[in-house]
Design an enzyme around this catalytic site. Structure first.
Site, PDB file in Angstrom:
ATOM      1  CB  CYS A   2     -13.193  -4.918  -7.475  1.00 29.03           C
ATOM      2  SG  CYS A   2     -12.908  -3.353  -8.029  1.00 29.03           S
ATOM      3  NE  ARG A  27     -12.532  -9.028  -2.568  1.00 29.93           N
ATOM      4  CZ  ARG A  27     -11.464 -10.086  -2.880  1.00 29.93           C
ATOM      5  NH1 ARG A  27     -11.776 -11.202  -2.109  1.00 29.93           N
ATOM      6  NH2 ARG A  27     -10.683 -10.258  -4.000  1.00 29.93           N
ATOM      7  CD1 TRP A  74     -11.185   0.507  -3.006  1.00 32.37           C
ATOM      8  CD2 TRP A  74      -9.549   0.682  -4.681  1.00 32.37           C
ATOM      9  NE1 TRP A  74     -10.004   1.203  -2.398  1.00 32.37           N
ATOM     10  CE2 TRP A  74      -9.027   1.290  -3.478  1.00 32.37           C
ATOM     11  CE3 TRP A  74      -8.890   0.378  -5.838  1.00 32.37           C
ATOM     12  CZ2 TRP A  74      -7.659   1.855  -3.462  1.00 32.37           C
ATOM     13  CZ3 TRP A  74      -7.664   1.001  -5.869  1.00 32.37           C
ATOM     14  CH2 TRP A  74      -6.964   1.454  -4.717  1.00 32.37           C
ATOM     15  CG  ASN A 100     -13.363  -7.793  -9.558  1.00 31.16           C
ATOM     16  OD1 ASN A 100     -14.311  -6.826  -9.574  1.00 31.16           O
ATOM     17  ND2 ASN A 100     -13.487  -8.483  -8.772  1.00 31.16           N
ATOM     18  N   GLY A 101     -10.330  -5.690 -11.740  1.00 34.92           N
ATOM     19  CA  GLY A 101      -9.131  -5.858 -12.663  1.00 34.92           C
ATOM     20  C   GLY A 101      -8.885  -4.368 -13.387  1.00 34.92           C
ATOM     21  CD  GLU A 482       1.865  -3.949  10.739  1.00 32.55           C
ATOM     22  OE1 GLU A 482       2.238  -3.545   9.604  1.00 32.55           O
ATOM     23  OE2 GLU A 482       0.626  -4.346  10.947  1.00 32.55           O
ATOM     24  CE  LYS A 486      -1.955  -2.569  10.924  1.00 38.86           C
ATOM     25  NZ  LYS A 486      -1.901  -3.606   9.939  1.00 38.86           N
ATOM     26  CD  GLU A 489      -3.967  -0.608   7.576  1.00 40.01           C
ATOM     27  OE1 GLU A 489      -4.307  -0.562   6.537  1.00 40.01           O
ATOM     28  OE2 GLU A 489      -3.355  -1.379   8.230  1.00 40.01           O
ATOM     29  CG  HIS A 505      20.946  11.869  11.636  1.00 36.08           C
ATOM     30  ND1 HIS A 505      22.092  12.248  11.748  1.00 36.08           N
ATOM     31  CD2 HIS A 505      20.794  10.546  12.427  1.00 36.08           C
ATOM     32  CE1 HIS A 505      22.580  11.532  12.469  1.00 36.08           C
ATOM     33  NE2 HIS A 505      22.213  10.388  13.034  1.00 36.08           N
ATOM     34  CE  LYS A 600      -7.885  -8.312   5.345  1.00 40.50           C
ATOM     35  NZ  LYS A 600      -7.150  -7.860   6.246  1.00 40.50           N
TER      36      LYS A 600
END
Ligand code: M6R
Length: 605
Positions: A2, A27, A74, A100-101, A482, A486, A489, A505, A600
């Site tokens: 947002c 974002r 968002w 926002n929130g 990591e 990457k 996403e 395993h 973001k």
């Protein structure tokens, strides 16, 4: 997550707000909207699902205003749609609001106060503007109604709110709790935004708002009051960042630009933190406070958490303090038994991640000291921690974090060295950070200069596949998870980062003919074991790709890494993984910088 912008007093409200929204696009969002009012009885509300370009296409030439609010949403409560996009309007059409929130008690508020109101959206946000409308209808002034509505939001709620009263359109009402919000101080008008970047074209001077504060913003007035109604005077801070730092500069995507910037970021960090004589520019009080602790807790989310895993190795090796790394969203509600004298390190690119902030708030209540390592000066986590170290990576715009990850590891290395030096620890004294980070910068440069080879590998192995694995052991496992994040996403390939020895395993059952398995091998102590694990998956049909340090390379290894200090290998090993993710996404035709469903700056828990 947002974006929120507002302005009062400038007759170019539309272009100012749209420019601001575009700067916040990175974002992450799925719908957008704008409300402007010319203070002479003309006003316009335009909302759309999708991108800002679609919003712009709906803004006709007659749309104008001197005051306005705009928003990128968002979705959390309710699907992405024009109806759920902000601004929302009170039932009588008088108040317009962006938020926002999250309003956690919105259902209860609806039931208790607004049972007879016909809601136009499925959002939690709309409840706030409907409450303002109701209270104003009952006789309160706009400000009183705004304050009363806010007083009903429960402790778990987070908000950055901007509101315009159509009957009195020369004031922007502003409120903030947990969600970031800044007032931009301009000449003859004022602006408000969730990130300074949105308004750097009109001002570099911003006033931070604290939780619970309410502002009446007019063209020549900024009237702040705290939650108790006391007037607050606060000086602006200056943001020196150039507006062009957030431009693509000839690149097709921010992600590739930011990958390429990493050698320069390493050099910048040497400049910022290392003196000519090898001593470090780290506050002695910070070093003393960490040394006084008996355990370090690194708390972070996503990529920052992965950088924390490497930080754990560095801090234990050089600072000799036991260190644990935790996912913020887990730590907040399932806290481990804490040491007697804990010290907390929050790693966060944005400095706004709600999960991390939740933990920091809890630790502040317990009076434990903390450090935030962040890319954003004056961000919430920076302000609320006892100490801050900056990443100096420049704005990171692509949703997929790249240069912030490597900068975080480099700053952790500098910090670990500083503590170790202070202890006269031999390993720390021998760790020549200037030399080692210079080697890393040069190694990164070699890798980004050869990116065409990675592009070919992505085309060969990743364009069609449904799933993939990264495997590694010890520090290479930290890099593997990591690397997997990457790839998944931005390319949407289901990717798992796995401890190489753990595959057999159970998870090896997923290996099929052609499954890409990318192994990272930089640690001599476990290289032979990881090689055996490669053989095991190759025998079951996997396409094995190796990312290997030069001294451990075999003929046929596809990606060979320049040699760097053993604890800094993630800084170079991640570069090909970032590039593989970038090219896989690009070749599959996805929106590399704005992957679906992601934001973001994740400002909700
Ligand atoms: O701003 P932060 O570093 O606190 O953000 C944490 C995560 O949301 C972030 O690293 C996320 O995982 C990235 N999209 C990863 O590329």
């Amino acid at each position: 997550m947002c974006g929120i912008v507002g302005e009062v007093g400038n007759d170019q409200a539309v272009s100012l707000l749209i420019h601001g929204l575009k700067k916040l696009e990175y974002r992450g969002y799925d719908s957008a909207g704008i409300y402007v009012n010319d203070e002479h009885g003309q006003d316009y509300l335009i909302k759309t699902k999708g991108r800002i370009a679609e919003l712009e296409s709906k803004i006709t030439d007659d749309v104008h205003g001197t005051i306005g609010i705009a928003h990128t949403r968002w979705a959390t409560h309710g699907i992405p749609s024009a109806a759920n996009a902000h601004p929302h309007v009170s039932a009588d059409g008088r108040f317009y609001m962006v938020h926002n929130g999250v309003i956690t008690n919105f259902k209860e508020l609806k039931q208790e106060y607004l049972a007879d109101v016909d809601f136009k959206s499925e959002t939690d946000s709309e409840v706030v503007v409907q409450l303002v409308g109701k209270f104003a209808d009952e006789g309160l002034s706009a400000l009183e109604a705004f304050k009363k509505a806010i007083s009903l939001l429960d402790a778990g709620s987070a908000y950055a709110l901007l509101m315009i009263d159509r009957e009195n359109p020369e004031t922007l009402y502003v409120a903030k709790k947990k969600s970031p919000l800044l007032i931009g101080v301009c000449d003859g008008f004022n602006v408000v935004c969730s990130d300074a970047m949105a308004m750097l074209n009109v001002t570099h001077d911003f006033i931070e708002l604290h939780d619970g504060e309410i502002v009446e913003l007019r063209k020549n007035e900024i009237k702040i009051q705290d939650a108790q109604g006391n007037a607050v005077e606060r000086k602006p801070f200056h943001v020196s960042q150039d507006a062009s730092a957030s431009e693509k500069g000839g690149y097709e995507h921010f992600m590739l630009k930011e990958i390429d910037e990493q050698p320069a970021v390493m050099r910048k960090l040497i400049q910022e933190y290392v003196n000519e004589d090898g001593t470090l520019k780290i506050d002695q009080e910070l070093i003393d406070t960490i040394k006084a602790s008996d355990r370090i807790y690194i708390v972070a989310a996503g990529t920052s958490y992965h950088a924390g895993l490497v930080g754990h190795e560095l801090l234990e090796k050089f600072a000799k303090i036991p260190t644990e790394v935790h996912v913020a969203s887990e730590f907040a509600y399932n806290r481990p038994l804490l040491a007697k004298k804990p010290f907390f390190i929050f790693l966060t690119q944005s400095g706004e991640t709600a999960d991390s902030r939740q933990v920091l708030n809890q630790m502040n209540e317990l009076n434990y000291p903390s450090l935030t390592i962040t890319n954003v000066p004056n961000s919430t986590l920076s302000r609320e921690a006892s100490f801050t170290l900056l990443l100096h990576a420049g704005p990171e715009i692509a949703v997929a974090s790249t240069k912030a990850y490597t900068a975080q590891i480099a700053v952790e290395a500098i910090l670990a060295k500083a503590i170790g030096m202070d202890n006269h620890d031999q390993a720390a004294l021998d760790f020549d950070i200037r030399k080692e980070l210079t080697k890393v910068a040069n190694g990164m440069q070699e890798l980004v200069d050869e990116k065409h080879k990675i592009e070919e590998l992505a085309a060969k192995y990743l364009v069609k596949t449904r799933n993939a694995f990264y495997i590694g052991r010890a520090i290479d496992y930290d890099t593997a998870i990591e690397a997997a994040l990457k790839l998944k996403e931005v390319s949407y390939i289901q990717t798992e980062g796995f401890a190489a020895g753990e595959l057999k395993h159970g998870t090896i059952a997923l290996i099929e003919e052609g499954t890409p398995v990318i192994s990272i091998i930089t640690d001599q102590a476990v290289a032979a074991h990881t090689r055996s694990n490669q053989e095991e998956v190759a025998a079951r049909g996997a396409n094995v790709i190796s990312i290997v340090s030069e001294s451990l390379a075999h003929s046929g290894d596809q990606i060979v890494l320049p040699e760097v200090h053993p604890l800094l290998t993630p800084l170079v090993a991640i570069i090909p993984a970032q590039l593989l993710a970038y090219y896989a996404s690009e070749q599959r035709g996805y929106d590399v910088d704005k992957p679906r469903n992601l934001a973001k700056s994740v400002t909700v828990e």
